[in-house]
Each structure stands twice: as structure tokens, then as C-alpha cells.
Design a protein around this motif. Structure first.
Motif, PDB file in Angstrom:
ATOM      1  N   ALA A 159    -114.976 -28.045  52.106  1.00 40.58           N
ATOM      2  CA  ALA A 159    -113.717 -28.364  52.063  1.00 40.58           C
ATOM      3  C   ALA A 159    -113.290 -29.720  51.549  1.00 40.58           C
ATOM      4  CB  ALA A 159    -113.126 -28.092  53.635  1.00 40.58           C
ATOM      5  N   MET A 160    -113.923 -30.605  51.922  1.00 42.21           N
ATOM      6  CA  MET A 160    -113.680 -31.898  51.509  1.00 42.21           C
ATOM      7  C   MET A 160    -113.943 -31.979  49.983  1.00 42.21           C
ATOM      8  SD  MET A 160    -115.320 -34.271  54.466  1.00 42.21           S
ATOM      9  CE  MET A 160    -114.435 -35.868  53.819  1.00 42.21           C
ATOM     10  N   VAL A 161    -114.743 -31.526  49.387  1.00 41.16           N
ATOM     11  CA  VAL A 161    -115.105 -31.558  47.871  1.00 41.16           C
ATOM     12  C   VAL A 161    -114.128 -30.740  47.181  1.00 41.16           C
ATOM     13  CG1 VAL A 161    -116.534 -30.743  46.263  1.00 41.16           C
ATOM     14  CG2 VAL A 161    -117.532 -32.009  48.178  1.00 41.16           C
ATOM     15  N   ALA A 162    -113.455 -29.543  47.745  1.00 42.26           N
ATOM     16  CA  ALA A 162    -112.641 -28.725  47.143  1.00 42.26           C
ATOM     17  C   ALA A 162    -111.351 -29.616  46.803  1.00 42.26           C
ATOM     18  CB  ALA A 162    -112.491 -27.315  47.714  1.00 42.26           C
ATOM     19  N   GLY A 163    -111.091 -29.896  48.355  1.00 39.16           N
ATOM     20  CA  GLY A 163    -109.606 -30.560  48.343  1.00 39.16           C
ATOM     21  C   GLY A 163    -109.644 -32.085  47.372  1.00 39.16           C
ATOM     22  N   ALA A 164    -111.013 -32.760  47.301  1.00 37.08           N
ATOM     23  CA  ALA A 164    -111.030 -33.839  46.130  1.00 37.08           C
ATOM     24  C   ALA A 164    -110.928 -33.440  44.884  1.00 37.08           C
ATOM     25  CB  ALA A 164    -112.166 -34.604  46.512  1.00 37.08           C
ATOM     26  N   VAL A 165    -111.358 -32.114  44.519  1.00 36.98           N
ATOM     27  CA  VAL A 165    -111.246 -31.745  43.205  1.00 36.98           C
ATOM     28  C   VAL A 165    -110.015 -31.330  42.535  1.00 36.98           C
ATOM     29  CG1 VAL A 165    -112.137 -29.821  41.759  1.00 36.98           C
ATOM     30  CG2 VAL A 165    -113.678 -31.071  43.127  1.00 36.98           C
ATOM     31  N   TRP A 166    -109.297 -30.682  43.684  1.00 36.99           N
ATOM     32  CA  TRP A 166    -107.726 -30.257  43.487  1.00 36.99           C
ATOM     33  C   TRP A 166    -107.012 -31.644  43.109  1.00 36.99           C
ATOM     34  CZ3 TRP A 166    -106.866 -25.534  41.969  1.00 36.99           C
ATOM     35  CH2 TRP A 166    -105.703 -24.929  42.343  1.00 36.99           C
ATOM     36  N   ALA A 167    -107.118 -32.618  44.062  1.00 35.87           N
ATOM     37  CA  ALA A 167    -106.157 -33.928  43.855  1.00 35.87           C
ATOM     38  C   ALA A 167    -106.646 -34.512  42.572  1.00 35.87           C
ATOM     39  CB  ALA A 167    -106.468 -34.651  45.021  1.00 35.87           C
ATOM     40  N   GLY A 168    -107.931 -34.228  42.145  1.00 35.95           N
ATOM     41  CA  GLY A 168    -108.524 -34.656  40.909  1.00 35.95           C
ATOM     42  C   GLY A 168    -107.827 -34.229  39.559  1.00 35.95           C
ATOM     43  N   ILE A 169    -107.556 -32.955  39.896  1.00 41.91           N
ATOM     44  CA  ILE A 169    -106.513 -32.553  38.607  1.00 41.91           C
ATOM     45  C   ILE A 169    -105.232 -33.348  38.380  1.00 41.91           C
ATOM     46  CG2 ILE A 169    -105.463 -30.475  37.855  1.00 41.91           C
ATOM     47  CD1 ILE A 169    -107.113 -28.722  39.611  1.00 41.91           C
ATOM     48  N   ALA A 170    -104.503 -33.706  39.718  1.00 40.25           N
ATOM     49  CA  ALA A 170    -103.440 -34.594  39.485  1.00 40.25           C
ATOM     50  C   ALA A 170    -103.753 -35.819  38.901  1.00 40.25           C
ATOM     51  CB  ALA A 170    -102.613 -34.568  40.844  1.00 40.25           C
ATOM     52  N   ALA A 171    -104.890 -36.412  39.392  1.00 44.09           N
ATOM     53  CA  ALA A 171    -105.317 -37.829  39.157  1.00 44.09           C
ATOM     54  C   ALA A 171    -105.690 -37.818  37.683  1.00 44.09           C
ATOM     55  CB  ALA A 171    -106.556 -38.159  39.825  1.00 44.09           C
ATOM     56  N   ALA A 172    -106.327 -36.869  36.853  1.00 44.79           N
ATOM     57  CA  ALA A 172    -106.478 -36.795  35.851  1.00 44.79           C
ATOM     58  C   ALA A 172    -105.416 -36.602  34.885  1.00 44.79           C
ATOM     59  CB  ALA A 172    -107.349 -35.783  35.096  1.00 44.79           C
ATOM     60  N   MET A 173    -104.456 -35.837  34.928  1.00 44.07           N
ATOM     61  CA  MET A 173    -103.123 -35.729  34.556  1.00 44.07           C
ATOM     62  C   MET A 173    -102.207 -36.945  34.536  1.00 44.07           C
ATOM     63  SD  MET A 173    -101.936 -31.913  35.172  1.00 44.07           S
ATOM     64  CE  MET A 173    -100.839 -31.954  33.964  1.00 44.07           C
ATOM     65  N   ARG A 174    -102.398 -37.940  35.758  1.00 41.29           N
ATOM     66  CA  ARG A 174    -101.515 -39.049  35.724  1.00 41.29           C
ATOM     67  C   ARG A 174    -102.405 -40.012  34.834  1.00 41.29           C
ATOM     68  NH1 ARG A 174     -98.967 -42.985  39.264  1.00 41.29           N
ATOM     69  NH2 ARG A 174     -99.338 -44.944  38.293  1.00 41.29           N
ATOM     70  N   VAL A 176    -104.600 -39.533  32.134  1.00 43.40           N
ATOM     71  CA  VAL A 176    -104.824 -39.250  30.889  1.00 43.40           C
ATOM     72  C   VAL A 176    -103.520 -38.819  30.021  1.00 43.40           C
ATOM     73  CG1 VAL A 176    -105.948 -37.589  29.292  1.00 43.40           C
ATOM     74  CG2 VAL A 176    -107.163 -38.167  31.337  1.00 43.40           C
ATOM     75  N   VAL A 177    -102.617 -38.148  30.672  1.00 39.93           N
ATOM     76  CA  VAL A 177    -101.304 -37.499  29.827  1.00 39.93           C
ATOM     77  C   VAL A 177    -100.258 -38.245  30.577  1.00 39.93           C
ATOM     78  CG1 VAL A 177    -102.345 -35.340  29.129  1.00 39.93           C
ATOM     79  CG2 VAL A 177    -101.221 -35.473  31.225  1.00 39.93           C
ATOM     80  N   LYS A 178    -100.389 -39.333  31.458  1.00 39.65           N
ATOM     81  CA  LYS A 178     -99.237 -39.805  31.968  1.00 39.65           C
ATOM     82  C   LYS A 178     -98.105 -38.943  32.849  1.00 39.65           C
ATOM     83  CE  LYS A 178    -101.203 -43.556  30.221  1.00 39.65           C
ATOM     84  NZ  LYS A 178    -102.100 -44.265  31.066  1.00 39.65           N
ATOM     85  N   VAL A 179     -98.687 -37.850  33.286  1.00 41.79           N
ATOM     86  CA  VAL A 179     -97.600 -37.161  34.185  1.00 41.79           C
ATOM     87  C   VAL A 179     -97.790 -37.437  35.690  1.00 41.79           C
ATOM     88  CG1 VAL A 179     -97.215 -34.814  35.044  1.00 41.79           C
ATOM     89  CG2 VAL A 179     -98.148 -35.009  32.847  1.00 41.79           C
ATOM     90  N   ASN A 180     -96.367 -37.713  36.250  1.00 42.77           N
ATOM     91  CA  ASN A 180     -96.244 -38.372  37.415  1.00 42.77           C
ATOM     92  C   ASN A 180     -96.961 -37.440  38.473  1.00 42.77           C
ATOM     93  OD1 ASN A 180     -94.831 -38.550  40.317  1.00 42.77           O
ATOM     94  ND2 ASN A 180     -94.254 -40.457  39.097  1.00 42.77           N
ATOM     95  N   GLU A 181     -97.733 -38.094  39.289  1.00 43.41           N
ATOM     96  CA  GLU A 181     -98.539 -37.294  40.366  1.00 43.41           C
ATOM     97  C   GLU A 181     -97.603 -36.456  41.365  1.00 43.41           C
ATOM     98  OE1 GLU A 181     -97.393 -40.919  42.255  1.00 43.41           O
ATOM     99  OE2 GLU A 181     -98.283 -40.681  40.570  1.00 43.41           O
ATOM    100  N   ALA A 182     -96.482 -37.057  41.679  1.00 43.12           N
ATOM    101  CA  ALA A 182     -95.648 -36.339  42.554  1.00 43.12           C
ATOM    102  C   ALA A 182     -95.253 -35.112  41.911  1.00 43.12           C
ATOM    103  CB  ALA A 182     -94.266 -37.057  42.795  1.00 43.12           C
ATOM    104  N   VAL A 183     -95.109 -34.854  40.671  1.00 44.65           N
ATOM    105  CA  VAL A 183     -94.878 -33.498  39.976  1.00 44.65           C
ATOM    106  C   VAL A 183     -96.040 -32.604  40.084  1.00 44.65           C
ATOM    107  CG1 VAL A 183     -93.937 -32.470  37.904  1.00 44.65           C
ATOM    108  CG2 VAL A 183     -93.086 -34.532  38.589  1.00 44.65           C
ATOM    109  N   THR A 184     -97.169 -33.020  39.572  1.00 50.89           N
ATOM    110  CA  THR A 184     -98.322 -32.358  39.541  1.00 50.89           C
ATOM    111  C   THR A 184     -98.940 -31.889  40.863  1.00 50.89           C
ATOM    112  OG1 THR A 184     -99.706 -34.214  39.360  1.00 50.89           O
ATOM    113  CG2 THR A 184     -99.045 -33.127  37.262  1.00 50.89           C
TER     114      THR A 184
END
Length: 382
Positions: A159-174, A176-184
Motif C-alpha cells: 500500500a505504501m509503495v503504491a501510494g508513493a508511486v501514485w504521488a510520484g506521477i505528480a512529482a514527475a510532472m511537476r 519535468v513539465v512544470k505542471v502544478n502538483e495541486a492540479v495533477t
């Protein structure tokens, strides 16, 4: 900028220490604007002033909610009486409040940690759902093969790894492509929900559930054990320990100090040579892992199966709890209990006062706005 001490008592070591101290002072000065000193009187006066502001804020929120109640044809005094009765006087309700508060506190910590770095994680709801999916996956695959305790630990880690990976998607977009993490993070909540719906309507659907869309119920042996003589499971202890660990990490470690610098002035931290990208990434990953842990507690301690309403609104209530506690881990525990108590009272409002159960969400929002508006520190006037 870092300096390693290669000797003791040397001129080089002294110069490096002086440079490090100067950089730290500059960063703190840039991150925390200095206000002109003012004569605020004795500390006891400040305590009374703070307490009075909190009292006024809470009363303002209750008055506004009373206006909403009156507009819906109900008696505010009776509504507050029902809330009090349903949460504090009925047998077993306090334990239900504590159980409800545990995942709220864990998902709230998922907001607290990124907030220290100046990030806004609105994705606790989705990260919790994905954490539940991770826990369910471990349970489905490992239950026939391993002992219950091994399955339980595997569920928590998954569960912890899955949650971290899901948040990691938003982190990568923040990053790499500068998309605000609140939106993603907000949009990923819906992706997580529909991912769960796909699983429980398809490959994970319980064939014995007739027309209901649920996964297979968790084996009794793998459910979170309860404290003797109570209904409270060890997920509550996990939430308390997690809050203490987060408090220690944010206030007593170099990592926590650097996070606060990045949150206060990212450019100053970057010029000082701090690994800003790494700090942002770790803040969101740890936040996601904590929300995933909340999903594990909700799955293994409360619901025992995935369903369309799994963890409904817990992530959003946790977001409110984090803001209500001003992103402080230990006060977050109290805020979670208060909001859990309000949430538990929703059914009594619907039954006794004829108000929708969702009315308690309006009360939570009004209290949050009032508290943030009336208790924020006032800047000194020059």
C-alpha cells in the motif's frame, strides 16, 4: 553548499564552519522575513489573545452554520444537541470516532510533509484508494501462500509503495513539465477511482457478491488486530506513531530543515547548493506513501474489501485537517479526531433533523475558513 571537516583545529575547518554558518543564516533570513520588533507584552497576554481568536473563529463558524440550518427549516440548537448526543453520549461512538480519525490523520500527514516544502498535495483521496488497491493485491495473491502476519506486512508495504508511486506521477510532472502538483494530484484522484472501479467490476469482482461490485473480503486472520476489550484496531497506533515520526523528521533532522528552506525560498535553497529536485521528489513520495498507508488501515481495519465508496471523502477531510492544524503533525491528530466526530454525526442530522448527511461537510468547511481567517498571525504595523 556543504563543507566536510577534514581535521580538528585547522584554519581550513574554521573557515568552512564560518562559511556554512553564513550560508545557513542567509537562507533562514531569505526564507523567513524578519518583522520589526514590537512590544507585544508578556507571553501570557499572547496566549490569551490566541485563545480568544480561536474562540471567536469557532463561534463564527457555528453561527454561519446555524444560518444554513435555519434556511433549511431546522432548529440550530436541536441540531447541535443531536451532534453532541450522537458523538459523545452514545455507547461505543467514541471508539468509532477514533477509528474514523486514524486514516484521516495518516492521509493528513500526506498533506503535511509536502506542505513543508511549499507543495500542495490534494491527491490524498486517490493515493488512499491506490494504497487500498495495493493492499488488496497483496492479500489476493499472498493469502493462499503465506501466514497472516506476513500477508499483513506485505499489504502495508504494498500500500505504501503504491501510494508513493501514485504521488510520484505528480512529482514527475511537476519536475519535468512544470505542471502544478495541486492540479495533477487532484485529477489523479479520479483516475484512481476509475482504476478501482475497473478492478472490482472486472477481474477482482467477488463472484459471491451477487449484484454488488466488491472485491473478495479480506481473510479474518489478515485483518488488523484490535486492542483487547475494545473495538479499536492497531491502525490507530500506527497513525500516532507515524505522526510522531513525521514530527521528528520535520523538526529534528537536516532533511526537515532543508524542506522548510525550500518551502520558504526555493531560489535561496538552490543557490546554496541544496538538492531542491530531490527534496521536492522525496516530499511528495513520502506523502504518497503515508496516504497509501491510510488506504491499508482503511482496507485491513475498517472495510475489508474494495467497493465503489471505499475511503469516500477521507482524503478531502484529511486535507481540511492538515490546514486546520496548520500543517503540524501532532496538532493534526487532534484536528483529525474533531473532524471525525463531526463526520460521525452526519447520520444523526439526517435522521433527527431532516438535514442531508453531507451537511456536516459544510460545517467542516465553515470552521476551516473561520479558523484560518481569524487565527492567522497578524503582521506588526510599522
Amino acid at each position: 553548499m556543504t563543507a566536510e571537516r577534514t581535521g580538528t583545529g585547522t584554519a581550513t575547518g574554521t573557515q568552512a564552519d564560518a562559511q556554512t554558518a553564513a550560508v545557513a543564516a542567509a537562507i533562514v533570513a531569505a526564507a523567513v522575513p524578519v518583522e520589526p520588533p514590537t512590544d507585544r507584552g508578556p507571553k501570557i497576554g499572547e496566549a490569551w489573545s490566541t485563545g480568544l481568536r480561536w474562540l471567536v473563529a469557532v463561534l463564527a463558524g457555528l453561527i454561519l452554520f446555524s444560518a444554513f440550518v435555519l434556511a433549511n427549516g431546522a432548529d440550530p440548537l436541536q441540531v447541535y444537541s443531536d451532534i453532541w448526543t450522537s458523538t459523545l453520549t452514545q455507547s461505543g461512538q467514541f471508539q468509532q470516532i477514533i477509528l474514523r480519525a486514524a486514516p484521516i490523520a495518516l492521509a493528513g500527514l500526506a498533506v503535511v510533509v509536502p506542505a513543508r516544502a511549499g507543495l500542495v498535495n490534494v491527491g490524498g483521496e486517490g493515493q488512499l484508494i491506490i494504497g487500498g488497491i495495493g493492499a488488496a493485491a497483496a492479500a489476493l495473491w499472498l493469502t493462499p501462500l503465506m501466514s497472516p502476519w506476513v500477508v499483513m506486512i506485505a499489504m502495508m508495504l504494498s500500500a505504501m509503495v503504491a501510494g508513493a508511486v501514485w504521488a510520484g506521477i505528480a512529482a514527475a510532472m511537476r519536475l519535468v513539465v512544470k505542471v502544478n502538483e495541486a492540479v495533477t494530484t487532484m485529477l489523479l484522484n479520479y483516475v484512481a477511482l476509475y482504476t478501482m472501479l475497473f478492478l472490482i467490476l472486472g477481474p477482482w469482482k467477488d463472484p459471491k457478491a451477487l449484484g454488488q461490485s466488491t472485491s473478495v473480503e479480506l481473510n479474518d486472520a489478515a485483518k488488523l488486530p484490535v486492542i483487547a476489550g475494545t473495538q479499536i484496531h492497531i491502525g490507530v497506533i500506527i497513525a500516532i506513531v507515524a505522526a510522531i515520526v513525521v514530527w521528528f523528521a520535520l523538526t529534528r533532522t537536516t532533511w526537515g530543515f532543508r524542506l522548510s528552506v525550500v518551502g520558504g525560498n526555493g531560489e535561496a535553497a538552490r543557490r546554496a547548493g541544496m538538492p531542491v529536485v530531490t527534496l521536492i521528489l522525496t516530499a511528495l513520495l513520502i506523502g504518497g506513501a503515508l496516504a497509501g498507508l491510510a488506504g491499508f488501515v482503511q482496507y485491513a481495519g475498517m472495510e475489508y474489501k474494495l467497493r465503489p465508496t471505499f475511503g469516500l471523502t477521507i482524503g478531502y477531510v484529511a486535507f481540511l485537517a492538515s490546514w486546520l492544524s496548520r500543517h503540524k503533525p501532532l496538532p493534526l491528530l487532534l484536528a483529525s479526531v474533531v473532524l471525525a466526530a463531526i463526520a460521525v454525526s452526519g447520520n444523526s442530522l439526517q435522521i433527527n433533523s431532516g438535514l442531508p448527511a453531507a451537511s456536516v461537510n459544510i460545517l467542516m468547511g465553515l470552521l476551516l475558513v473561520a479558523v484560518l481567517g481569524w487565527t492567522s498571525p497578524r503582521k506588526a504595523k510599522s
